[in-house]
Write a protein that holds these residues in place. Sequence first.
Motif, PDB file in Angstrom:
ATOM      1  N   TYR A  24       0.826  -1.206   0.000  1.00  0.00           N
ATOM      2  CA  TYR A  24       0.000   0.000   0.000  1.00  0.00           C
ATOM      3  C   TYR A  24       0.864   1.260   0.000  1.00  0.00           C
ATOM      4  O   TYR A  24       0.532   2.239  -0.664  1.00  0.00           O
ATOM      5  CB  TYR A  24      -0.952  -0.004   1.196  1.00  0.00           C
ATOM      6  CG  TYR A  24      -1.883   1.183   1.175  1.00  0.00           C
ATOM      7  CD1 TYR A  24      -2.772   1.366   0.115  1.00  0.00           C
ATOM      8  CD2 TYR A  24      -1.865   2.121   2.184  1.00  0.00           C
ATOM      9  CE1 TYR A  24      -3.619   2.457   0.078  1.00  0.00           C
ATOM     10  CE2 TYR A  24      -2.707   3.210   2.150  1.00  0.00           C
ATOM     11  CZ  TYR A  24      -3.580   3.372   1.097  1.00  0.00           C
ATOM     12  OH  TYR A  24      -4.407   4.464   1.060  1.00  0.00           O
ATOM     13  N   ASN A  76       0.266   4.041  -2.761  1.00  0.00           N
ATOM     14  CA  ASN A  76      -0.293   5.330  -2.339  1.00  0.00           C
ATOM     15  C   ASN A  76       0.764   6.370  -1.965  1.00  0.00           C
ATOM     16  O   ASN A  76       0.432   7.533  -1.790  1.00  0.00           O
ATOM     17  CB  ASN A  76      -1.232   5.105  -1.145  1.00  0.00           C
ATOM     18  CG  ASN A  76      -2.172   6.244  -0.933  1.00  0.00           C
ATOM     19  OD1 ASN A  76      -2.844   6.675  -1.858  1.00  0.00           O
ATOM     20  ND2 ASN A  76      -2.221   6.746   0.283  1.00  0.00           N
ATOM     21  N   VAL A 123       1.096   6.395   4.094  1.00  0.00           N
ATOM     22  CA  VAL A 123       0.122   5.552   4.782  1.00  0.00           C
ATOM     23  C   VAL A 123      -0.209   6.171   6.139  1.00  0.00           C
ATOM     24  O   VAL A 123       0.695   6.565   6.869  1.00  0.00           O
ATOM     25  CB  VAL A 123       0.682   4.127   5.010  1.00  0.00           C
ATOM     26  CG1 VAL A 123      -0.308   3.263   5.763  1.00  0.00           C
ATOM     27  CG2 VAL A 123       1.073   3.464   3.704  1.00  0.00           C
ATOM     28  N   GLN A 150      -6.125   5.214   6.508  1.00  0.00           N
ATOM     29  CA  GLN A 150      -5.994   4.820   5.104  1.00  0.00           C
ATOM     30  C   GLN A 150      -5.691   3.341   4.973  1.00  0.00           C
ATOM     31  O   GLN A 150      -6.229   2.677   4.081  1.00  0.00           O
ATOM     32  CB  GLN A 150      -4.880   5.618   4.423  1.00  0.00           C
ATOM     33  CG  GLN A 150      -5.211   7.044   4.153  1.00  0.00           C
ATOM     34  CD  GLN A 150      -4.010   7.752   3.565  1.00  0.00           C
ATOM     35  OE1 GLN A 150      -2.862   7.480   3.940  1.00  0.00           O
ATOM     36  NE2 GLN A 150      -4.263   8.652   2.645  1.00  0.00           N
ATOM     37  N   TYR A 208      -8.890   1.406   5.539  1.00  0.00           N
ATOM     38  CA  TYR A 208      -9.797   1.498   4.387  1.00  0.00           C
ATOM     39  C   TYR A 208      -9.262   0.699   3.199  1.00  0.00           C
ATOM     40  O   TYR A 208     -10.031   0.153   2.408  1.00  0.00           O
ATOM     41  CB  TYR A 208     -10.036   2.949   3.985  1.00  0.00           C
ATOM     42  CG  TYR A 208     -10.517   3.831   5.109  1.00  0.00           C
ATOM     43  CD1 TYR A 208     -11.204   3.303   6.212  1.00  0.00           C
ATOM     44  CD2 TYR A 208     -10.257   5.194   5.104  1.00  0.00           C
ATOM     45  CE1 TYR A 208     -11.623   4.122   7.251  1.00  0.00           C
ATOM     46  CE2 TYR A 208     -10.690   6.013   6.135  1.00  0.00           C
ATOM     47  CZ  TYR A 208     -11.361   5.467   7.204  1.00  0.00           C
ATOM     48  OH  TYR A 208     -11.788   6.283   8.229  1.00  0.00           O
ATOM     49  N   PHE A 209      -7.924   0.644   3.083  1.00  0.00           N
ATOM     50  CA  PHE A 209      -7.315  -0.170   2.030  1.00  0.00           C
ATOM     51  C   PHE A 209      -7.584  -1.648   2.273  1.00  0.00           C
ATOM     52  O   PHE A 209      -7.915  -2.397   1.346  1.00  0.00           O
ATOM     53  CB  PHE A 209      -5.805   0.081   1.954  1.00  0.00           C
ATOM     54  CG  PHE A 209      -5.095  -0.823   0.994  1.00  0.00           C
ATOM     55  CD1 PHE A 209      -5.251  -0.652  -0.380  1.00  0.00           C
ATOM     56  CD2 PHE A 209      -4.277  -1.844   1.435  1.00  0.00           C
ATOM     57  CE1 PHE A 209      -4.608  -1.491  -1.285  1.00  0.00           C
ATOM     58  CE2 PHE A 209      -3.631  -2.684   0.550  1.00  0.00           C
ATOM     59  CZ  PHE A 209      -3.793  -2.501  -0.821  1.00  0.00           C
ATOM     60  N   ARG A 210      -7.461  -2.095   3.525  1.00  0.00           N
ATOM     61  CA  ARG A 210      -7.751  -3.498   3.825  1.00  0.00           C
ATOM     62  C   ARG A 210      -9.212  -3.808   3.539  1.00  0.00           C
ATOM     63  O   ARG A 210      -9.541  -4.893   3.045  1.00  0.00           O
ATOM     64  CB  ARG A 210      -7.375  -3.821   5.277  1.00  0.00           C
ATOM     65  CG  ARG A 210      -5.860  -3.882   5.460  1.00  0.00           C
ATOM     66  CD  ARG A 210      -5.460  -4.165   6.876  1.00  0.00           C
ATOM     67  NE  ARG A 210      -5.642  -2.958   7.680  1.00  0.00           N
ATOM     68  CZ  ARG A 210      -5.818  -2.950   8.986  1.00  0.00           C
ATOM     69  NH1 ARG A 210      -5.845  -4.086   9.678  1.00  0.00           N
ATOM     70  NH2 ARG A 210      -5.954  -1.813   9.639  1.00  0.00           N
ATOM     71  N   TRP A 233     -10.939  -2.320   1.192  1.00  0.00           N
ATOM     72  CA  TRP A 233     -10.977  -2.402  -0.273  1.00  0.00           C
ATOM     73  C   TRP A 233     -10.485  -3.766  -0.733  1.00  0.00           C
ATOM     74  O   TRP A 233     -11.083  -4.394  -1.612  1.00  0.00           O
ATOM     75  CB  TRP A 233     -10.111  -1.288  -0.884  1.00  0.00           C
ATOM     76  CG  TRP A 233      -9.971  -1.420  -2.366  1.00  0.00           C
ATOM     77  CD1 TRP A 233     -10.829  -0.951  -3.319  1.00  0.00           C
ATOM     78  CD2 TRP A 233      -8.925  -2.095  -3.070  1.00  0.00           C
ATOM     79  NE1 TRP A 233     -10.369  -1.303  -4.572  1.00  0.00           N
ATOM     80  CE2 TRP A 233      -9.205  -2.000  -4.448  1.00  0.00           C
ATOM     81  CE3 TRP A 233      -7.770  -2.773  -2.662  1.00  0.00           C
ATOM     82  CZ2 TRP A 233      -8.375  -2.553  -5.412  1.00  0.00           C
ATOM     83  CZ3 TRP A 233      -6.952  -3.323  -3.629  1.00  0.00           C
ATOM     84  CH2 TRP A 233      -7.253  -3.204  -4.991  1.00  0.00           C
ATOM     85  N   VAL A 291      -4.410  -3.204  -9.379  1.00  0.00           N
ATOM     86  CA  VAL A 291      -4.547  -1.785  -9.086  1.00  0.00           C
ATOM     87  C   VAL A 291      -3.992  -0.969 -10.239  1.00  0.00           C
ATOM     88  O   VAL A 291      -2.874  -1.193 -10.701  1.00  0.00           O
ATOM     89  CB  VAL A 291      -3.804  -1.418  -7.777  1.00  0.00           C
ATOM     90  CG1 VAL A 291      -3.933   0.064  -7.480  1.00  0.00           C
ATOM     91  CG2 VAL A 291      -4.335  -2.248  -6.617  1.00  0.00           C
ATOM     92  N   THR A 308      -8.566   2.917  -3.885  1.00  0.00           N
ATOM     93  CA  THR A 308      -8.353   1.769  -3.003  1.00  0.00           C
ATOM     94  C   THR A 308      -8.876   2.049  -1.598  1.00  0.00           C
ATOM     95  O   THR A 308      -8.296   1.599  -0.602  1.00  0.00           O
ATOM     96  CB  THR A 308      -6.866   1.389  -2.952  1.00  0.00           C
ATOM     97  OG1 THR A 308      -6.122   2.521  -2.511  1.00  0.00           O
ATOM     98  CG2 THR A 308      -6.375   0.913  -4.308  1.00  0.00           C
ATOM     99  N   ASP A 309      -9.975   2.761  -1.513  1.00  0.00           N
ATOM    100  CA  ASP A 309     -10.606   3.098  -0.242  1.00  0.00           C
ATOM    101  C   ASP A 309     -12.020   2.534  -0.256  1.00  0.00           C
ATOM    102  O   ASP A 309     -12.817   2.859  -1.128  1.00  0.00           O
ATOM    103  CB  ASP A 309     -10.653   4.620  -0.099  1.00  0.00           C
ATOM    104  CG  ASP A 309     -11.327   5.097   1.170  1.00  0.00           C
ATOM    105  OD1 ASP A 309     -12.290   4.454   1.646  1.00  0.00           O
ATOM    106  OD2 ASP A 309     -10.920   6.148   1.689  1.00  0.00           O
TER     107      ASP A 309
END
Length: 181
Positions: free
Chosen positions: A63, A67, A70, A74, A77-79, A81, A104, A110-111
């Motif tokens: 991530y 991104n 981190v 975030q 929210y990525f997990r 996603w 990706v 990715t949120d």
Amino acid sequence: MTREEFWRILEAANSCGKDDAEQKQQAIVQQLKGYEPAEIVAFEIILRELIAEAYDYKIVAAYKIINRYVTDDQFLYFRCWLIGQGEKIFVETLENPELLAEVVGYKTDTDFEFLLYAATEAYSQRTGIEEEDESFPRGVAYSNPHLNYDTCILSMKGEDWTIEQLPALCPKLWNKFRQPE
């Protein structure tokens, strides 16, 4: 609710709006509100177990490359996603985060914070209870400290890394997403 049923719900939601987080969340809510309240709570428990499973240094490294920075929120929210992508991508990414280079894109959002509220919304609609209390999915989950992602009681899996190690840890991702500082 079993994990198999959990994943079926997410797969069905993906067919409704894989790239639209709100639409996908509403598809999950629509499905969940047809379940008994205890099953909706079980959905929340499974979600939190999966969030904990993805609490891994190699996932945060991937991530970070995607991104560029981190934060705790975030990464949460990525997990979400990642879970929202479905069982196959989730499981394979936990084994090899380099898979994300194929999943990706540069403009991929990715949120999926909305996933955190799906069970609560479905529970409220199913029971008619509007004010959240300890019977709600989050209230039940908070009673187990190992499922409460807000307390950070979890230990990150794997080995920590430095920024200098990222190109070697995830070369495909690094080559795809790296940009000059």
